[in-house]
Motif scaffolding. Structure first.
Motif, short mmCIF file in Angstrom:
data_model
loop_
_atom_site.label_atom_id
_atom_site.label_comp_id
_atom_site.label_asym_id
_atom_site.label_seq_id
_atom_site.Cartn_x
_atom_site.Cartn_y
_atom_site.Cartn_z
N MET A 1 0.76 -1.11 0.15
CA MET A 1 0.07 -0.01 -0.13
C MET A 1 0.96 1.20 -0.08
SD MET A 1 -2.42 1.08 3.21
CE MET A 1 -2.82 2.80 3.40
N ALA A 2 0.74 2.18 -1.06
CA ALA A 2 1.44 3.49 -0.84
C ALA A 2 0.92 4.22 0.37
CB ALA A 2 1.30 4.33 -2.26
N VAL A 3 1.81 4.84 1.19
CA VAL A 3 1.77 5.60 2.25
C VAL A 3 2.59 6.75 2.21
CG1 VAL A 3 1.82 5.67 4.52
CG2 VAL A 3 0.96 3.45 3.57
N ALA A 4 1.99 8.08 2.40
CA ALA A 4 2.94 9.19 2.42
C ALA A 4 2.87 9.76 3.95
CB ALA A 4 2.53 10.26 1.66
N TRP A 5 2.37 9.18 4.93
CA TRP A 5 2.29 9.66 6.29
C TRP A 5 3.16 8.66 6.82
CZ3 TRP A 5 -3.87 10.97 7.13
CH2 TRP A 5 -3.84 11.95 6.23
N ALA A 6 4.53 8.90 6.80
CA ALA A 6 5.58 7.95 7.46
C ALA A 6 6.65 8.72 8.14
CB ALA A 6 5.77 7.00 6.44
N GLY A 7 7.26 8.02 8.89
CA GLY A 7 8.38 8.98 9.51
C GLY A 7 9.11 8.16 10.60
N VAL A 8 10.14 8.76 10.90
CA VAL A 8 11.10 8.15 12.07
C VAL A 8 10.46 8.48 13.25
CG1 VAL A 8 13.27 8.16 13.32
CG2 VAL A 8 13.37 8.45 10.79
N ALA A 9 10.25 7.37 14.13
CA ALA A 9 9.52 7.66 15.53
C ALA A 9 10.84 7.56 16.79
CB ALA A 9 8.52 6.62 15.81
N ASN A 10 11.96 6.81 16.67
CA ASN A 10 12.71 6.68 17.50
C ASN A 10 14.01 6.31 17.30
OD1 ASN A 10 12.78 6.95 20.57
ND2 ASN A 10 13.23 4.47 20.61
N MET A 11 15.13 6.63 17.85
CA MET A 11 16.42 6.13 17.47
C MET A 11 17.13 4.77 18.22
SD MET A 11 18.95 6.91 15.74
CE MET A 11 20.69 6.41 15.54
N ALA A 12 16.79 4.79 19.56
CA ALA A 12 17.21 3.54 20.05
C ALA A 12 16.16 3.17 21.03
CB ALA A 12 18.47 3.93 20.84
N PRO A 13 15.42 1.98 20.71
CA PRO A 13 15.57 1.20 19.71
C PRO A 13 15.06 1.89 18.32
CG PRO A 13 13.96 0.35 20.78
CD PRO A 13 14.29 1.69 21.82
N PRO A 14 15.70 1.63 17.35
CA PRO A 14 15.09 2.30 15.96
C PRO A 14 13.60 2.03 15.83
CG PRO A 14 16.72 0.70 15.55
CD PRO A 14 16.69 0.58 17.02
N MET A 15 12.97 3.04 15.48
CA MET A 15 11.43 2.80 15.05
C MET A 15 11.11 3.51 14.06
SD MET A 15 9.86 2.28 18.88
CE MET A 15 10.54 1.36 20.26
N LEU A 16 10.14 3.22 13.37
CA LEU A 16 9.29 3.84 12.38
C LEU A 16 7.90 4.06 12.43
CD1 LEU A 16 10.92 2.60 9.00
CD2 LEU A 16 11.71 4.84 9.86
N CYS A 17 7.32 4.99 12.10
CA CYS A 17 5.64 5.15 12.21
C CYS A 17 5.12 5.53 10.96
CB CYS A 17 5.38 5.93 13.12
SG CYS A 17 5.84 7.74 12.74
N VAL A 18 3.96 4.77 10.42
CA VAL A 18 3.08 4.88 9.44
C VAL A 18 1.72 5.19 10.06
CG1 VAL A 18 4.64 3.88 7.94
CG2 VAL A 18 2.84 2.58 8.97
N ALA A 19 1.03 6.19 9.37
CA ALA A 19 -0.46 6.37 9.62
C ALA A 19 -1.39 5.47 8.45
CB ALA A 19 -0.66 7.87 9.77
N ILE A 20 -2.20 4.68 9.02
CA ILE A 20 -2.97 3.92 8.08
C ILE A 20 -4.26 3.94 8.62
CG2 ILE A 20 -3.35 1.67 7.18
CD1 ILE A 20 -0.33 1.08 7.61
N ASN A 21 -5.31 4.24 7.42
CA ASN A 21 -6.79 4.20 7.81
C ASN A 21 -7.01 2.67 8.41
OD1 ASN A 21 -9.67 3.90 7.22
ND2 ASN A 21 -9.53 6.06 6.94
N HIS A 22 -8.01 2.89 9.57
CA HIS A 22 -8.56 1.56 10.10
C HIS A 22 -9.08 0.51 8.96
CE1 HIS A 22 -8.68 3.45 14.06
NE2 HIS A 22 -8.95 4.54 13.45
#
Length: 188
Positions: A31-52
């Motif tokens: 699925m294409a997503v534009a609402w994404a980004g880095v959430a944390n450095m240690a431990p490394p995390m990403l976040c994405v916003a997805i409709n329910h």
């Protein structure tokens, strides 16, 4: 500089256009997503916003894993297609060649220069979307996109999405080195 008020909206520049992958009923879906980004450095995390209601979200719920695949600008057609068509109505598993890494339930798109395997750390219901925070378990980078042992943004050539005009853009020129160029600032 004069300013105009344009109302509350999720406006952020730049927004990466990524492909979130999940297995839904044992089948890879992107699925294409534009609402994404880095959430944390240690431990490394990403976040994405997805409709329910998204088909991809069902796979994230089912497996507790997902991938974030960074396509290059040459893959803008395939990427946009994955954002326009729901996996609930069309099988998108053949749009990209899928491989699996450390997490056996997070599909990775081989053609994308960068693939990130994530295990769900936390989900936050924000209203229209769920913010899915994923702990990064492994990152895969195409060898030809590396320079001096690091991913090279000019070689990855990621797609940037512009919320205002719904346009896809390419990365421009490097204008300075982070945590360095600011040393030239002089107080007036």
């Amino acid at each position: 500089m004069d300013k105009l008020t344009i109302g509350a909206q999720p406006l952020m520049f730049p927004m990466p256009a990524v492909l979130v992958g999940s297995n839904v009923n044992g089948k890879a879906n992107y699925m294409a997503v534009a609402w994404a980004g880095v959430a944390n450095m240690a431990p490394p995390m990403l976040c994405v916003a997805i409709n329910h209601v998204r088909h991809t979200y069902k796979g994230i719920e089912e497996n507790g894993t997902f991938s974030v695949n960074i396509p290059s600008s040459s893959q803008v057609v395939e990427t946009d297609h994955c954002g326009m068509v729901s996996g609930a109505r069309e099988d998108k598993s053949a749009v990209f060649e899928t491989f699996y890494g450390k997490l056996k339930t997070a599909p990775l798109a081989r053609e994308c220069p960068v693939n990130v395997e994530c295990k769900v750390f936390q989900k936050v219901d924000c209203g229209s979307h769920v913010l899915v925070i994923g702990q990064i378990e492994e990152v895969h980078v195409s060898q030809d996109c590396m320079t001096d042992g690091h991913p090279d943004i000019s070689k990855v050539d990621p797609i940037i999405y512009s919320f205002g005009d719904s346009g896809y853009w390419k990365v421009g020129e490097k204008i300075g080195k982070g945590f360095s160029v600011g040393r030239s600032y002089k107080k007036e």
